[in-house]
Scaffold this active site. Structure first.
Site, PDB file in Angstrom:
ATOM      1  N   HIS A  74       0.695  -1.332   0.060  1.00 23.40           N
ATOM      2  CA  HIS A  74      -0.131  -0.147   0.123  1.00 23.40           C
ATOM      3  C   HIS A  74       0.840   1.092   0.130  1.00 23.40           C
ATOM      4  O   HIS A  74       0.404   2.222   0.684  1.00 23.40           O
ATOM      5  CB  HIS A  74      -0.948  -0.102   1.169  1.00 23.40           C
ATOM      6  CG  HIS A  74      -2.106  -0.982   1.205  1.00 23.40           C
ATOM      7  ND1 HIS A  74      -3.138  -1.429   0.431  1.00 23.40           N
ATOM      8  CD2 HIS A  74      -1.802  -2.243   1.950  1.00 23.40           C
ATOM      9  CE1 HIS A  74      -3.736  -2.168   0.819  1.00 23.40           C
ATOM     10  NE2 HIS A  74      -3.130  -3.038   1.327  1.00 23.40           N
ATOM     11  N   ASN A 131     -10.079  -3.059   1.971  1.00 24.40           N
ATOM     12  CA  ASN A 131      -9.981  -2.894   0.580  1.00 24.40           C
ATOM     13  C   ASN A 131     -11.256  -2.742   0.004  1.00 24.40           C
ATOM     14  O   ASN A 131     -12.059  -2.538   0.319  1.00 24.40           O
ATOM     15  CB  ASN A 131      -9.295  -4.320   0.186  1.00 24.40           C
ATOM     16  CG  ASN A 131      -7.879  -4.486   0.653  1.00 24.40           C
ATOM     17  OD1 ASN A 131      -7.075  -3.460   0.688  1.00 24.40           O
ATOM     18  ND2 ASN A 131      -7.820  -5.689   0.920  1.00 24.40           N
TER      19      ASN A 131
END
Length: 485
Positions: free
Chosen positions: A53, A125
């Site tokens: 990320h 997510n």
């Protein structure tokens, strides 16, 4: 009139254009502390990027609760009428900092809620599932998504080798290779807590919960060809879209909903409700409306507020807790540990990470301790006789029954790898299926035949037409390839 420029210690700067030298052509003097400080700060402008990320965007907003769900939770932020400030960071999973936004990848959806009872972080997510169900496999999985240590190139062979050897990945792979694998923008995708969490009400009753954020802007995605054109012109397409939309007052919104499962239902559930690779059927556990989330303020400094934003599922508040989800349990440790390494042991004292409540504890010393924690001079240990902070048993959670035999239980004891991806596959429109076949075929460029055959075998078990479609798309790609493969 312009403000006076200062050094980091507040000393006024007379000239920020020229170094101190011994004459017009002479060498620079070591006493030029302004030069030394400026270069030293530049050397330290970067912190280690996130292992995953790394590439992301963020914005501030609020969550407004419009429905009464107090029968499920006593959490203050979930009471009807409550408005809670938040910070949301979107990201891609595999790409490094600076990677293109419009790549085929899962998107991170991490939210920090600044509640009256401390910070609650929901780290999820844009998909309701994930590739694996046990945290011990997470480093292995991420290695396949990063660069080959020998070639320093991304490796399709490694990705598909891992996926086909771990068939619990098939549900997430099918989502990734579908149209939703490349969202057109962060505003045009759903968000999920993904994991199973728990809610606790005022009576001490526990309910298992899934968190959903449904975009009110509508779903929009890009094909591989459309994404390639976007990337060629703008590698920061999602960042630009998010920033500009908020800047002009077009605030993105999501409907906040939950799924609830009682402890009794979980005990009798035919599948493992704590398995991150599976979803809860909406027919059995319908979505319950809760409120609306709005993003309405851009950060003023990307590094301070987005890069240093630190999220962790270890941050919970009364009325919200965890579950036996193996991946969630692993992340409770790994996320704060990553932030302590990446930013520093007192990263919670940075403004973007600070709770809005007073913090009292016994954490002393260490890098970056700016003193925002309240500590009595005579109460730096516990227990003490000097009025230091103490715990309160009213915040204890209800008992949670757990197994009584500790062992490395095989997480693949449930070998139903195919029903969830099959349920998704059969509802995909025919044109999207064709694009998915093509996406898979293109992602298999450079993958060895043995692994391709293994993948086709899995697709066959999901649905024969799935395997046939991918096989035909691979043959078509090879026919068009000019490299002789």
């Amino acid at each position: 009139m312009a403000k006076l420029q200062n050094t980091a210690s507040g000393n006024p700067i007379a000239d920020n254009q020229n170094s101190v030298t011994a004459g017009v052509r002479g060498p620079v003097l070591l006493q030029d502390y302004q030069l030394l400080e400026k270069l030293a700060f530049q050397n330290r402008e970067r912190i280690p990027e996130r292992t995953v990320h790394a590439n992301g965007s963020g914005a501030y907003g609020e969550l407004e609760i419009t429905e009464d769900i107090s029968k499920y939770t006593k959490a203050s932020l979930f009471q009807k009428g409550e408005k809670t400030k938040l910070f949301l960071r979107f990201s891609t999973v595999a790409g490094e900092a600076g990677a293109a936004d419009a790549e085929r990848d899962v998107r991170g959806f991490a939210i920090k809620f600044y509640t009256k009872e401390g910070n609650w972080d929901l780290v999820g997510n844009n998909t309701p599932t994930f590739f694996i169900r046990d945290g011990i496999k997470f480093p292995d999985f991420i290695h396949t998504q990063k660069r080959d240590p020998r070639t320093h190139l991304r490796c399709n062979n490694a990705a598909w080798d891992f996926w086909t050897l771990n068939p619990e990945t098939l549900h997430q792979v099918t989502i990734l290779m579908s149209d939703r694998g490349i969202p057109a923008s962060y505003r045009h995708m759903h968000g999920f807590g993904s994991h199973t969490y728990s809610l606790i009400n005022a009576n001490g009753e526990r309910f298992w919960v899934k968190f959903h954020f449904k975009t009110k802007q509508g779903i929009k995605n890009l094909t591989n060809e459309e994404a390639a054109k976007v990337i060629a012109k703008d590698r920061e397409s999602n960042q630009r879209d998010l920033y500009n939309s908020i800047d002009k007052g077009d605030f993105p919104k999501w409907d906040f909903k939950i799924q609830i499962m009682t402890e009794e239902q979980a005990n009798n559930c035919k599948f493992n409700p704590f398995d991150l690779t599976k979803t809860w059927p909406h027919a059995d556990y319908p979505l319950i409306p809760v409120g609306v989330m709005t993003l309405n303020k851009n950060p003023e400094n990307y590094f301070n507020e987005v890069e240093q934003a630190a999220f962790s599922p270890s941050n919970i508040v009364p009325g919200i807790s965890w579950s036996p989800d193996r991946m969630l349990q692993a992340r409770i440790f790994s996320y704060p540990d990553a932030q302590r390494y990446r930013i520093g042991v007192h990263y919670q004292q940075l403004k973007v990470n600070q709770p809005i409540v007073e913090v009292n504890n016994y954490y002393v010393g260490g890098f970056m301790n700016n003193g925002s924690y309240k500590q009595e001079p005579k109460a730096y240990y516990e227990p003490n006789s000097n009025g230091g902070p103490v715990g309160d048993s009213k915040y204890l959670e209800p008992d949670l029954a757990i197994g009584d035999v500790a062992a490395r239980w095989d997480h693949r004891v449930d070998e139903d790898y195919y029903s969830n991806p099959r349920a998704l596959y059969v509802i995909l429109p025919e044109d999207e299926k064709k694009r998915m076949y093509k996406n898979i075929a293109e992602s298999m460029e450079g993958v060895c035949e043995k692994i391709i055959e293994r993948a086709l075998g899995h697709f066959e078990k999901i649905d024969p037409s799935y395997a046939a479609g991918v096989k035909a798309a691979i043959a078509e790609c090879k026919a068009k390839c000019s490299c002789g493969c």
